[in-house]
Design a protein around this motif. Structure first.
Motif, short mmCIF file in Angstrom:
data_model
loop_
_atom_site.label_atom_id
_atom_site.label_comp_id
_atom_site.label_asym_id
_atom_site.label_seq_id
_atom_site.Cartn_x
_atom_site.Cartn_y
_atom_site.Cartn_z
N SER A 184 40.04 43.88 9.00
CA SER A 184 40.30 42.45 8.85
C SER A 184 41.77 42.24 8.57
O SER A 184 42.34 42.85 7.66
CB SER A 184 39.46 41.88 7.70
N LEU A 185 42.41 41.37 9.36
CA LEU A 185 43.83 41.14 9.23
C LEU A 185 44.15 39.75 8.71
O LEU A 185 45.26 39.27 8.86
CB LEU A 185 44.52 41.36 10.59
N ARG A 186 43.17 39.10 8.07
CA ARG A 186 43.38 37.71 7.67
C ARG A 186 44.59 37.52 6.77
O ARG A 186 45.45 36.72 7.04
CB ARG A 186 42.13 37.17 6.96
N ASP A 187 44.68 38.27 5.67
CA ASP A 187 45.84 38.16 4.78
C ASP A 187 46.46 39.52 4.48
O ASP A 187 47.41 39.63 3.73
CB ASP A 187 45.46 37.45 3.47
N VAL A 212 52.66 37.03 7.53
CA VAL A 212 51.32 37.00 8.12
C VAL A 212 50.34 37.94 7.42
O VAL A 212 49.12 37.72 7.49
CB VAL A 212 51.37 37.30 9.63
N LEU A 213 50.84 38.99 6.76
CA LEU A 213 49.98 39.92 6.03
C LEU A 213 50.52 40.12 4.61
O LEU A 213 50.93 41.22 4.22
CB LEU A 213 49.91 41.27 6.77
N LYS A 215 49.31 40.42 1.68
CA LYS A 215 48.64 41.32 0.72
C LYS A 215 48.55 42.76 1.21
O LYS A 215 47.93 43.60 0.56
CB LYS A 215 47.24 40.78 0.42
N LEU A 257 47.10 39.03 16.48
CA LEU A 257 46.95 38.21 15.28
C LEU A 257 47.05 36.73 15.60
O LEU A 257 47.11 35.90 14.70
CB LEU A 257 48.01 38.58 14.23
#
Length: 294
Positions: A184-187, A212-213, A215, A257
């Motif tokens: 999962s690349l959400r955050d 975009v990432l 965390k 993304l």
């Protein structure tokens, strides 16, 4: 700074000794200077002593930290640099040997290995009279001092007397090993990254990753894009790579993304004194024609 009066010279002064002086002044060590001009350390030391003897002055303070210019050394530095520039100007003005001779080309390591090397192989097969020397590292080679005849960079040239133009616009993408389990690349939570090192923290792809990432964890840093690609392939983390590199590694795949990393312009430059050198123009036209259709 106090003015220094140089003593009358008892020995003739050799221009090649002044080249040694300039190399030591720029490198700060005999080892660095010897590497820069292709001499041995004993030869560098001997030539420096010969110059100091000819001038009747000590030009450097020797210490464990390296060589530091004395007042006398500072007094002749600008003169030696002007002599160097005039000598190089003569060399550049007489450089054209038609489609024969040497061309020294400089670029970053990965761009030289993956983009230029295959093209240069084709070029030298078509022009057997031309020898190309390809220099690949992070150092910015001086076009004015003819450390390179032609250079590719991802920033505009700021040196005087350099003719430059945009060679291509280079896209980037986020890569991971092909066939790896999806993440999962959400955050970026739980995601490991391979990035440029802190010396390059202001690069657009580093800023893009932070946005975009936010965390994601930085697992590995390197100043070498090839190292980043190999670390990504081995599972150390995802990496933003130039598509000219990442797309050539079949075991890597670009990840979507919904937003691509920022692209970068690649610039090529050469000293204006070389603009009529046939072999340089032929090579430059060959490379630009390839970039225009690729």
């Amino acid at each position: 700074m106090n003015k220094v009066k140089l003593q009358s010279m008892n020995q003739p002064m050799d221009w090649s000794d002044l080249k040694v002086f300039l190399a030591i002044a720029r490198a700060g060590t005999l080892a660095g200077a010897a590497k820069a001009i292709g001499q041995t350390q004993p030869t560098m030391g001997r030539r420096l002593r010969a110059l100091e003897g000819a001038l009747g002055q000590i030009l450097f303070q020797r210490s464990t930290g390296g060589f530091v210019l004395t007042d006398a050394g500072q007094a002749i530095l600008a003169h030696a640099e002007r002599m160097e520039e005039e000598a190089l100007a003569v060399t550049r003005a007489t450089a054209d040997g038609g489609l024969s001779g040497e061309i020294r080309l400089a670029s970053s390591d990965w761009f030289g290995a993956h983009v230029l090397a295959p093209l240069l192989a084709r070029f030298t097969q078509a022009h057997p009279g031309i020898t190309v020397e390809l220099l690949t590292d992070q150092r910015r080679y001086s076009l004015a001092r003819r450390e390179a005849d032609l250079a590719f960079r991802i920033a505009r040239f700021d040196e005087p007397d350099v003719i430059q133009r945009k060679a291509l616009t280079m896209g980037y993408a986020l890569y991971g090993p092909r066939g790896a389990a999806p993440v999962s690349l959400r955050d970026g939570a739980g995601v490991s990254l391979v990035t440029m090192d802190e010396a390059f923290s202001d690069l657009p792809d580093r800023a893009w990753l932070r946005r975009v990432l936010p965390k994601a964890r930085i697992a590995l840093r390197s100043n070498n894009r090839d190292v980043q690609a190999q670390a990504c392939l081995a599972g150390a983390g995802l990496a933003v790579l130039p598509r000219l590199l990442g797309d050539r590694v079949s075991a890597l795949q670009a990840l979507d993304l919904g937003e691509a990393p920022p692209s970068r312009d690649v610039w090529v430059g050469y000293h204006r004194d070389l603009k009529r050198v046939a072999r340089l123009r032929t090579l430059l036209d060959f490379l630009l024609e390839h970039f225009a259709v690729s």
